[in-house]
Scaffold this active site. Structure first.
Site, PDB file in Angstrom:
ATOM      1  N   CYS A 183      52.549  -9.766  35.280  1.00  0.00           N
ATOM      2  CA  CYS A 183      52.245  -9.909  36.781  1.00  0.00           C
ATOM      3  C   CYS A 183      50.965 -10.584  37.105  1.00  0.00           C
ATOM      4  CB  CYS A 183      52.431  -8.498  37.492  1.00  0.00           C
ATOM      5  SG  CYS A 183      51.262  -7.225  37.084  1.00  0.00           S
ATOM      6  N   ARG A 184      50.136 -10.127  38.043  1.00  0.00           N
ATOM      7  CA  ARG A 184      48.995 -10.408  38.063  1.00  0.00           C
ATOM      8  C   ARG A 184      47.718  -9.813  37.627  1.00  0.00           C
ATOM      9  NH1 ARG A 184      45.356  -8.820  42.004  1.00  0.00           N
ATOM     10  NH2 ARG A 184      47.120  -7.869  43.180  1.00  0.00           N
TER      11      ARG A 184
END
Length: 135
Positions: free
Chosen positions: A99-100
């Site tokens: 993800c981030r």
């Protein structure tokens, strides 16, 4: 005075109601004693670059569609965390999620393990990816 207070309340409601909530509650089916195995960005890069391995590996970006469009790992598919349970990948594949920053990927890995996937790895966040991204 009442008018100023009312304006402040309305602005607050508008700002909080329209903000992007990355901390919203998502139901994760966590099996007991689940351990999520981590994989380094270097290992993922080696898998991405190794044509022989590409068939056996699925890289899943669990960020939003908008985040994915801003740049993602070459070959990664976008399956946002809130719909990760809709996955349609063979259970014999090696699945890598990211993800981030690493929070959503961990939740996604837990969900996938709960769905019966055994070969799941969490890369963490794209923020740690020093290599090129594609749009």
């Amino acid at each position: 005075m009442k008018r100023v207070f009312l304006v402040v309340i309305i602005i607050t409601l508008l700002l909080t109601g329209c903000s992007k909530d990355e901390n919203r509650e998502i139901t994760i089916h966590k099996p007991s004693n689940v351990e999520v195995e981590m994989i380094s960005v270097k290992e993922v890069k080696e898998l991405v670059d190794n044509l022989d391995e590409k068939e056996n590996v699925v890289i899943i970006d669990v960020r939003t569609v908008e985040e994915y469009k801003e740049g993602h790992i070459d070959g990664a598919i976008n399956l946002p965390l809130d719909i990760i349970s809709n996955i349609d990948v063979s259970k014999d594949k090696k699945i890598i999620v990211y993800c981030r920053s690493g929070r959503r990927s961990n939740l996604a890995a837990i969900e996938l393990i709960g769905l019966g996937y055994e070969n799941v790895y969490d890369m963490g966040g794209i923020n740690d990816w020093p290599y090129d991204l594609v749009d």
